[in-house]
Design an enzyme around this catalytic site. Structure first.
Site, PDB file in Angstrom:
ATOM      1  N   SER A 204       0.707  -1.210   0.050  1.00  0.00           N
ATOM      2  CA  SER A 204      -0.044  -0.008   0.072  1.00  0.00           C
ATOM      3  C   SER A 204       0.810   1.400   0.117  1.00  0.00           C
ATOM      4  CB  SER A 204      -0.832   0.039   1.246  1.00  0.00           C
ATOM      5  OG  SER A 204      -1.712  -1.010   1.161  1.00  0.00           O
ATOM      6  N   LEU A 205       0.205   2.248  -0.404  1.00  0.00           N
ATOM      7  CA  LEU A 205       0.821   3.638  -0.271  1.00  0.00           C
ATOM      8  C   LEU A 205       1.334   3.996   1.064  1.00  0.00           C
ATOM      9  CD1 LEU A 205       0.728   6.605  -1.787  1.00  0.00           C
ATOM     10  CD2 LEU A 205      -1.248   6.947  -0.494  1.00  0.00           C
TER      11      LEU A 205
END
Length: 392
Positions: free
Chosen positions: A100-101
């Site tokens: 994920s970011l």
């Protein structure tokens, strides 16, 4: 990867996250001890920080510099498409696992407010990076992480073991959680849901916290932070927008277009009309969220044309109703066609009007209450009910 490159990458990404205010200084020891590159495969598909699109794959073997740059950038990285069936360099149909970011990882960990010694359950092991960060913070024996895909779980476990981290990794259905001798202090989901499983509430102690990305079927999504009450109800506000992959068991089955028009000549049994509400005005993330909360059991697709115009198609999941809205740049009104027992465009207009009349609220004004029988979405305070959504 040589240590010099890793240290430079860690330092650079940490500086970016600190400048944005998305990582707290107390998470820096975990950030440095659990380097992101350990948790990425040879091929990754880089995304963009503020969207849901991905670029073609970067292969570490062929282009180590670009791979390294992507890994230590504040962007999400897709690691699997179509549950492993896609193997090309171009994007697949549906992303099904990712790293994920980083901004989202650490803001969600901030929401979680995890403390030393907490028992933590994570739904969605993925590459293992988030589980590794949690394990560094609370101890690996206090972390239970659940992954549905056996191949993803295997790779995540190997990534963690490369750093000597061995949490309790369970291959199974994350909706069911994983009961332990004592309840969890914290629960975090790294996949989005449209219904918070009540099992998560039951397995969390009173006063414990659940953090999860939540969004309606129609679109839009935000991170919700719930506190479990003595009564067995979990309740809390949304903290920010998000864009996570949906939990596999909660992905809605979106029927194909042809099942709606059934080969009939246009307007295919639909009623034609005009509207002054531009389809573009209901396309934003928060607008989709507000519409989706109020217009249950519906989804959309777009059909785009070379001149910048497009048709917004809206469908009911039961295939009984549909609507189309034709957008043309610069137009003042737009052609609408609606068919079936539900007038879906009328429902969208009513939902959009409600959102406007209440001051165009952002995610932070919405909240969620989760009980045994279902969940309610509310605005500002729990007594201001917006919608009742049953568990599924």
């Amino acid at each position: 990867m040589d240590n010099g490159k890793r240290e430079a990458g860690l330092k650079g990404l940490a500086s970016v996250l600190l400048e944005k205010g998305t990582i707290e200084s107390d998470w820096l020891p975990a950030f440095n001890a659990v380097p992101r590159d350990v948790f990425l495969p040879t091929r990754v598909w880089p995304g963009i920080a503020d969207g849901t699109k991905q670029a073609a794959a970067i292969d570490r073997t062929n282009d180590p510099e670009r791979w390294f740059e992507a890994v230590y950038s504040d962007i999400p990285l897709t690691t699997q498409w179509d549950e492993g069936r896609h193997s090309g360099d171009d994007v697949g149909i549906t992303p099904t696992s990712s790293n994920s970011l980083p901004t989202m990882v650490f803001t969600m960990l901030k929401d979680l407010d995890v403390q030393l010694g907490h028992q933590v359950m994570e739904i969605g092991t993925g590459t293992g990076w988030n589980a590794g960060l949690l394990a560094h913070r609370v101890g690996a024996t206090n972390v239970t992480t659940i992954e549905y895909d056996p191949d993803v779980a295997r790779d995540g476990a190997a990534n963690l073991l490369a750093l000597g981290i061995q949490p309790n990794l369970v291959v199974g259905d994350g909706r069911r959680g994983h009961p332990r001798p004592r309840p969890y202090d914290r629960v975090i989901a790294t996949c989005s849901v449209g219904s918070v499983p009540y099992e998560w509430v039951e397995q969390t102690r009173a006063g414990g916290v659940i953090v999860a990305p939540w969004g309606p079927t129609y679109g839009g999504e935000g991170v919700v932070r719930l506190t479990v009450r003595e009564s067995g109800v979990a309740e809390g506000r949304f903290t920010r927008s998000s864009a996570f992959m949906r939990m596999r068991q909660q992905r809605p089955d979106r029927p194909p277009h042809h099942l709606y028009l059934r080969g009939e000549p246009w307007p295919a049994g639909g009623v034609m009309s005009k509207t002054s509400l531009s389809p573009a005005r209901v396309g934003g993330w928060i607008e989709q969220f507000a519409v989706g909360v109020l217009v249950a059991g519906a989804f959309w697709r777009t059909e785009r044309y070379q001149d910048g115009s497009y048709t917004l198609w809206v469908y009911s999941l039961d295939t009984k109703s549909w609507a189309s809205a034709d957008y043309e740049p610069g137009a003042d009104d737009f052609e609408i066609v609606q068919a079936g027992p539900r007038r879906l465009w009328d429902e969208i207009e009513s939902a959009y009007d409600w959102w406007q009349e209440h001051g165009t609220p952002g995610f932070d004004r919405f909240g969620l209450t989760v009980g045994k029988t279902g969940q309610t979405v509310w605005l500002d305070t729990p007594d201001r009910l917006v919608a009742l959504i049953p568990h599924h």
